[in-house]
Write a protein that holds these residues in place. Structure first.
Motif, short mmCIF file in Angstrom:
data_model
loop_
_atom_site.label_atom_id
_atom_site.label_comp_id
_atom_site.label_asym_id
_atom_site.label_seq_id
_atom_site.Cartn_x
_atom_site.Cartn_y
_atom_site.Cartn_z
N GLY A 238 0.86 -1.14 -0.13
CA GLY A 238 -0.09 0.10 -0.05
C GLY A 238 0.90 1.22 0.00
N ASN A 239 1.86 1.31 0.83
CA ASN A 239 2.43 2.50 1.16
C ASN A 239 3.91 2.27 0.25
N LEU A 240 4.10 3.25 -0.71
CA LEU A 240 5.18 2.78 -1.56
C LEU A 240 6.66 3.15 -0.78
N GLU A 241 6.63 3.99 0.33
CA GLU A 241 7.77 3.92 1.35
C GLU A 241 8.28 2.96 1.69
N ASP A 242 7.46 1.63 1.76
CA ASP A 242 8.01 0.31 2.36
C ASP A 242 8.68 -0.42 1.42
N ILE A 243 9.03 -0.09 0.07
CA ILE A 243 9.94 -0.76 -0.59
C ILE A 243 11.29 -0.60 -0.01
N SER A 244 12.35 -1.51 -0.03
CA SER A 244 13.56 -1.80 0.45
C SER A 244 14.56 -1.01 -0.78
N ALA A 245 15.61 -0.55 -0.15
CA ALA A 245 16.78 -0.01 -1.21
C ALA A 245 17.18 -1.25 -2.07
N ARG A 246 17.40 -2.35 -1.42
CA ARG A 246 17.73 -3.67 -1.98
C ARG A 246 16.76 -3.94 -3.19
N ALA A 247 15.50 -4.15 -2.84
CA ALA A 247 14.59 -4.64 -3.70
C ALA A 247 14.40 -3.56 -5.15
N LEU A 248 14.91 -2.29 -4.90
CA LEU A 248 14.92 -1.26 -6.24
C LEU A 248 16.08 -1.57 -6.79
N ARG A 249 17.20 -1.98 -6.09
CA ARG A 249 18.32 -2.11 -6.96
C ARG A 249 18.29 -3.51 -7.59
N VAL A 250 17.73 -4.45 -7.11
CA VAL A 250 17.44 -5.66 -7.78
C VAL A 250 16.47 -5.58 -9.19
N LEU A 251 15.49 -4.82 -8.89
CA LEU A 251 14.70 -4.59 -9.96
C LEU A 251 15.35 -3.64 -11.16
N ARG A 252 16.18 -2.86 -10.83
CA ARG A 252 16.88 -2.16 -11.83
C ARG A 252 18.00 -3.01 -12.62
N GLU A 253 18.36 -4.05 -11.81
CA GLU A 253 19.75 -4.84 -12.37
C GLU A 253 19.28 -6.11 -12.90
N VAL A 254 18.22 -6.77 -12.70
CA VAL A 254 17.76 -7.98 -13.61
C VAL A 254 17.41 -7.80 -14.97
N HIS A 255 17.68 -8.75 -15.70
CA HIS A 255 17.21 -8.87 -17.01
C HIS A 255 15.54 -8.83 -17.44
N LEU A 256 15.04 -9.26 -16.45
CA LEU A 256 13.54 -9.19 -16.81
C LEU A 256 12.72 -9.62 -15.25
N ILE A 257 11.64 -9.03 -15.30
CA ILE A 257 10.85 -8.81 -14.25
C ILE A 257 9.34 -9.55 -14.68
N ALA A 258 9.28 -10.76 -13.88
CA ALA A 258 7.93 -11.52 -14.12
C ALA A 258 6.88 -10.87 -13.17
N ALA A 259 5.89 -10.33 -13.65
CA ALA A 259 4.77 -9.73 -12.71
C ALA A 259 3.51 -10.53 -12.65
N GLU A 260 2.90 -10.61 -11.55
CA GLU A 260 1.48 -11.05 -11.75
C GLU A 260 0.55 -10.09 -12.55
N ASP A 261 0.66 -8.84 -12.37
CA ASP A 261 -0.17 -7.91 -13.29
C ASP A 261 0.86 -6.71 -13.73
N THR A 262 1.27 -6.88 -15.09
CA THR A 262 2.32 -6.06 -15.66
C THR A 262 1.72 -4.47 -15.44
N ARG A 263 0.33 -4.26 -15.69
CA ARG A 263 -0.03 -2.98 -15.64
C ARG A 263 0.35 -2.29 -14.16
N HIS A 264 -0.21 -3.20 -13.25
CA HIS A 264 -0.10 -2.60 -11.89
C HIS A 264 1.58 -2.17 -11.50
N THR A 265 2.36 -3.48 -11.57
CA THR A 265 3.86 -3.37 -11.43
C THR A 265 4.54 -2.46 -12.30
N GLY A 266 3.76 -2.09 -13.62
CA GLY A 266 4.27 -1.08 -14.38
C GLY A 266 4.23 0.36 -13.57
#
Length: 280
Positions: A12-40
């Motif tokens: 719910g609160n975007l401030e709860d995402i971790s610094a590591r999570a953001l780094r990993v999401l930037r560095e991976v080759h692909l993100i598999a998402a339950e709902d691409t629009r939501h994750t987008g």
């Protein structure tokens, strides 16, 4: 070998995402998402441009080979709409397939509605049992709840707003009027955690219909509680008779968990059935 990252995202609160999570999401080759629009929307907010692919309940098996092929080329992240992926969301099959292909699987911990509700519930946290969503039908819910009614563990369920009142009725019928917490819209603007007895929660949400995602945290069985009191037996019989269960089936079911003899319950159920017949 590459790594499949299981990345927790905000509930719910975007401030709860971790610094590591953001780094990993930037560095991976692909993100598999339950709902691409939501994750987008999440990725756009944090200016992350990693490619997305869908991975949800109805395509989770057909997409396995495609995601494994991408994993052979580089790291992949799995995310759900909210919270920790593979926990009551698609992901178990992908994790198993990645391990079978000798890839690394690494969790990136973070938000989780069941755990957030548990630690804020005021109920014991040392032993708990997470059971996901209760069944859609009354008979399914009763069977699920009855199977864990005697366990001393704090119970955690997920529920939808339109089924909450029915679920509370069934919980009280099977468990008695235990203490519980009803947590909804956790970490959001209208967060609410109701704490009290099941009957009190039913009265509250009957007056104030709930909205949003709901987590139920229910006190476990008291091993020293002993035999059910007559009021609890009558309440459980009342619910069973109302849904059309036979006296024989109810006697067998309630006897197994109440500490009452089957013939005592059979006699009481027969009397109640006769009372119901006279009222019609």
């Amino acid at each position: 070998m590459s790594t499949l990252y299981l990345v927790a995202t905000p509930i719910g609160n975007l401030e709860d995402i971790s610094a590591r999570a953001l780094r990993v999401l930037r560095e991976v080759h692909l993100i598999a998402a339950e709902d691409t629009r939501h994750t987008g929307k999440l990725l756009k907010h944090f200016e992350i441009e990693t490619p997305l692919t869908s991975y949800f309940e109805h395509n989770k098996l057909s997409k396995l080979d495609n995601i494994l092929a991408k994993l052979a080329e580089g790291d992949v992240a799995l995310v759900s709409d909210a919270g920790t992926p593979a926990l009551n969301d698609p992901g178990f099959e992908l994790v198993r397939a990645a391990l079978a292909a000798r890839h690394q699987v690494s969790p990136v911990p973070g938000p989780s509605a069941p755990l957030a509700a548990l630690v804020a519930s005021g109920l014991p946290t040392d032993r708990f049992l997470y059971l996901g969503y209760l069944g859609r039908k009354t008979t399914e819910r009763h069977a699920q709840i009855a199977a864990v009614s005697a366990l001393p563990y704090t119970l955690i369920f997920l529920e939808t707003p339109h089924r909450l009142l029915d679920a509370l009725v069934d919980l009280q019928a099977e468990l008695g009027d235990r203490s519980l917490a009803v947590a909804r819209e956790l970490t959001k603007l209208h967060e609410e955690i109701f704490r009290g007895r099941i009957s009190e929660a039913a009265a509250h949400f009957d007056e104030f219909p709930p909205k949003g995602e709901i987590t139920l945290v229910v006190d476990g069985a008291n091993p020293d509680a002993g035999q059910w009191d007559p009021a609890r037996v009558r309440e459980s019989l009342k619910v069973g008779l109302a849904r059309g269960d036979s006296v024989s089936a109810l006697s067998r079911e309630i006897s197994a968990k109440s500490g009452w003899k089957r013939r005592e319950i059979y006699r009481l159920a027969s009397e109640m059935q006769a009372e119901f017949g006279n009222q019609e």
